[in-house]
Scaffold this active site. Structure first.
Site, short mmCIF file in Angstrom:
data_model
loop_
_atom_site.label_atom_id
_atom_site.label_comp_id
_atom_site.label_asym_id
_atom_site.label_seq_id
_atom_site.Cartn_x
_atom_site.Cartn_y
_atom_site.Cartn_z
N HIS A 18 0.87 -1.18 0.00
CA HIS A 18 0.00 0.00 0.00
C HIS A 18 0.90 1.22 0.00
O HIS A 18 1.28 1.75 1.04
CB HIS A 18 -0.92 -0.01 1.23
CG HIS A 18 -2.05 0.97 1.13
ND1 HIS A 18 -3.37 0.60 1.17
CD2 HIS A 18 -2.07 2.31 0.97
CE1 HIS A 18 -4.15 1.67 1.05
NE2 HIS A 18 -3.36 2.73 0.94
N HIS A 20 1.51 4.82 -2.13
CA HIS A 20 1.07 5.81 -3.10
C HIS A 20 2.27 6.56 -3.68
O HIS A 20 3.02 7.20 -2.93
CB HIS A 20 0.11 6.81 -2.45
CG HIS A 20 -1.22 6.23 -2.10
ND1 HIS A 20 -2.28 6.22 -2.98
CD2 HIS A 20 -1.67 5.63 -0.97
CE1 HIS A 20 -3.33 5.65 -2.41
NE2 HIS A 20 -2.99 5.28 -1.19
N ASP A 22 2.29 9.29 -5.51
CA ASP A 22 2.20 10.74 -5.36
C ASP A 22 2.28 11.21 -3.91
O ASP A 22 2.33 12.42 -3.66
CB ASP A 22 0.92 11.28 -6.03
CG ASP A 22 -0.32 10.51 -5.63
OD1 ASP A 22 -0.21 9.54 -4.86
OD2 ASP A 22 -1.42 10.87 -6.12
N GLY A 216 -9.88 7.95 -2.40
CA GLY A 216 -10.60 9.19 -2.20
C GLY A 216 -11.57 9.08 -1.04
O GLY A 216 -11.60 8.09 -0.31
N HIS A 243 -9.77 0.83 -0.79
CA HIS A 243 -9.67 1.64 0.42
C HIS A 243 -10.99 1.48 1.17
O HIS A 243 -12.02 2.01 0.75
CB HIS A 243 -9.46 3.11 0.06
CG HIS A 243 -8.03 3.48 -0.18
ND1 HIS A 243 -7.37 3.15 -1.34
CD2 HIS A 243 -7.14 4.17 0.59
CE1 HIS A 243 -6.12 3.62 -1.27
NE2 HIS A 243 -5.97 4.23 -0.11
N GLU A 246 -11.20 3.00 6.36
CA GLU A 246 -10.22 3.99 6.80
C GLU A 246 -10.91 5.11 7.56
O GLU A 246 -10.47 5.53 8.63
CB GLU A 246 -9.47 4.56 5.60
CG GLU A 246 -8.42 5.62 5.97
CD GLU A 246 -7.71 6.20 4.76
OE1 GLU A 246 -6.65 6.81 4.97
OE2 GLU A 246 -8.19 6.05 3.62
N ASP A 340 1.69 3.59 3.20
CA ASP A 340 0.68 4.48 2.64
C ASP A 340 1.37 5.59 1.84
O ASP A 340 1.36 5.59 0.62
CB ASP A 340 -0.22 5.06 3.73
CG ASP A 340 -1.56 5.56 3.17
OD1 ASP A 340 -1.82 5.37 1.97
OD2 ASP A 340 -2.35 6.13 3.94
#
Length: 409
Positions: A18, A20, A22, A216, A243, A246, A340
């Site tokens: 997991h 990301h 960006d 998102g 996701h 969360e 993350d």
């Protein structure tokens, strides 16, 4: 409680499933990239960005997500994008991570008017990752079989929501083209285009796109809205993570499993927080959570655990000792320690393991299981036989590193 040294944690083979892209740039590179792409930042020093944007603690999820406007802006430059992918792989290699699944939302970076298409972006990201993999696997230690080789997969994220302007040039243009559609229809159309393009690039171009994710805001945008998108992935053997749990209750996890065929769960924190359940039809929340946890455990559905990120986006947790990871351990769930966002959460895989192992009672055998899940539950780009062989190589290496550090069951 056994104490594991930093040296051991650094040396043992690890996987981050997991991760990301960006949210995981080097802060120094972000500054250089912004200057190159003429993107304005709140500060042009690492210290300034850590103070104003990428903090050690955040007040809420909105503040946590604030930094992505800068990282996504610089990553719309293809040179920057390839550099970020390359450096992310290298940073993981340097701390003993031998397998990563890099996820990002290509449509956040696309700019159709400039010719920056989905295909272009996928090739550029893969070029950066592949370059780092080739360099690492050509090292003498890997060639001699003394260390496991480095591998990677790419997970493409559809967005649960986006606005008519400002999210990205692609989304802005799509809303203009579909201006007479309801917003949710536009959002689902973008998601369907993403999954179809992902399958095509995997099959026709050989890009190691191994999975689909939906990212998102959870609240107000349930995963069930994207059931057809996940059905398409399911029918085309593209693996699926969601996701879920969360920032919303356990019912969101149930939806991910039953409506979206989730093979793994991103975060899954609320599984053991029955008070977060909002569905009025669920009267006995404790029993619902307990039964769902048993279902997940029985089917060995892995949970991508992001400790630091959860503490930052959910300040009500308070101390790490209160994190639901303890209940995941008690209920024998398949858990995988993940970062993350390495930059936004200012962490590494080794740091996340240190946090977990210094807080919770994890015997060596259980630690080995956790490490193994990272290789057994990943969406490996090869076939099942190749995946098994690669997992075995990494698990054997774990045993060797443990012996070198004087650790035995």
């Amino acid at each position: 409680m056994p104490k594991y040294s930093k040296a051991f944690i650094q040396a043992m083979p690890k996987a981050d499933l997991h991760l990301h892209l960006d949210g995981s740039l080097r802060v120094e590179s972000l500054i250089d990239m912004a200057k190159r792409a003429h993107i304005e930042l709140p500060s042009y020093t690492p210290e300034g960005l850590y103070e104003k944007v990428f903090k050690s603690h955040y007040n809420n999820l909105g503040e946590y997500l604030n930094g992505f406007q800068y990282t996504c802006a610089v990553l719309r430059d293809l040179e920057n994008l390839e550099q970020a992918a390359y450096e992310l792989a290298v940073d993981n290699q340097r701390e003993g991570v031998t397998y990563i699944e890099v996820r990002f939302a290509p449509q956040l970076l696309m700019n159709p008017s400039n010719g920056v298409t989905f295909d272009t972006i996928m090739h550029v990201v893969n070029d950066g990752l592949k370059k780092a993999k080739t360099e690492y696997n050509n090292s003498a230690e890997v060639k001699a079989g003394e260390r496991p080789p480095f591998e990677y997969g790419i997970i493409n994220c559809a967005m649960r929501m986006f606005g008519k302007k400002g999210f990205s040039p692609y989304y802005t243009q799509l809303f203009q083209l579909m201006r007479d559609f309801e917003p949710m229809q536009v959002i689902k159309t973008a998601a369907m285009e993403l999954v179809r393009a992902s399958v095509r690039m995997r099959d026709d171009e050989g890009i190691p796109i191994v999975g689909l994710d939906i990212a998102g805001q959870e609240i107000g945008y349930p995963a069930s809205e994207f059931r057809e998108v996940y059905e398409y992935a399911h029918e085309n053997f593209l693996l699926k993570t969601v996701h879920a749990g969360e920032a919303y209750g356990a019912e969101s996890i149930f939806e991910a499993l039953t409506q979206c065929h989730a093979d793994r769960l991103g975060h899954g924190y609320s599984l053991f927080s029955p008070e977060m359940i909002e569905d009025p039809d669920i009267e006995d929340k404790q029993t619902y959570s307990r039964n769902l946890a048993s279902y997940i455990g029985d089917r060995r559905i892995a949970v991508e655990v992001c400790l630091t990120s959860n503490l930052q986006t959910n300040p009500s947790i308070g101390d790490i000792k209160n994190h639901n990871f303890k209940h995941m351990l008690d209920n024998r769930l398949a858990t995988i320690i993940c970062t993350d966002n390495r930059l936004v959460s200012r962490t590494t895989v080794s740091n996340e393991y240190e946090l977990a192992l210094s807080t919770f009672d994890v015997p060596l055998k259980r630690l080995k299981d956790m490490v193994a899940y990272g290789f057994k539950k990943n969406f490996f780009p090869g076939n099942y036989v190749e995946k098994r062989a690669y997992a075995k190589k990494n698990i054997s290496y774990f045993d060797e590193v443990a012996r070198q550090h004087g650790l035995t069951d």
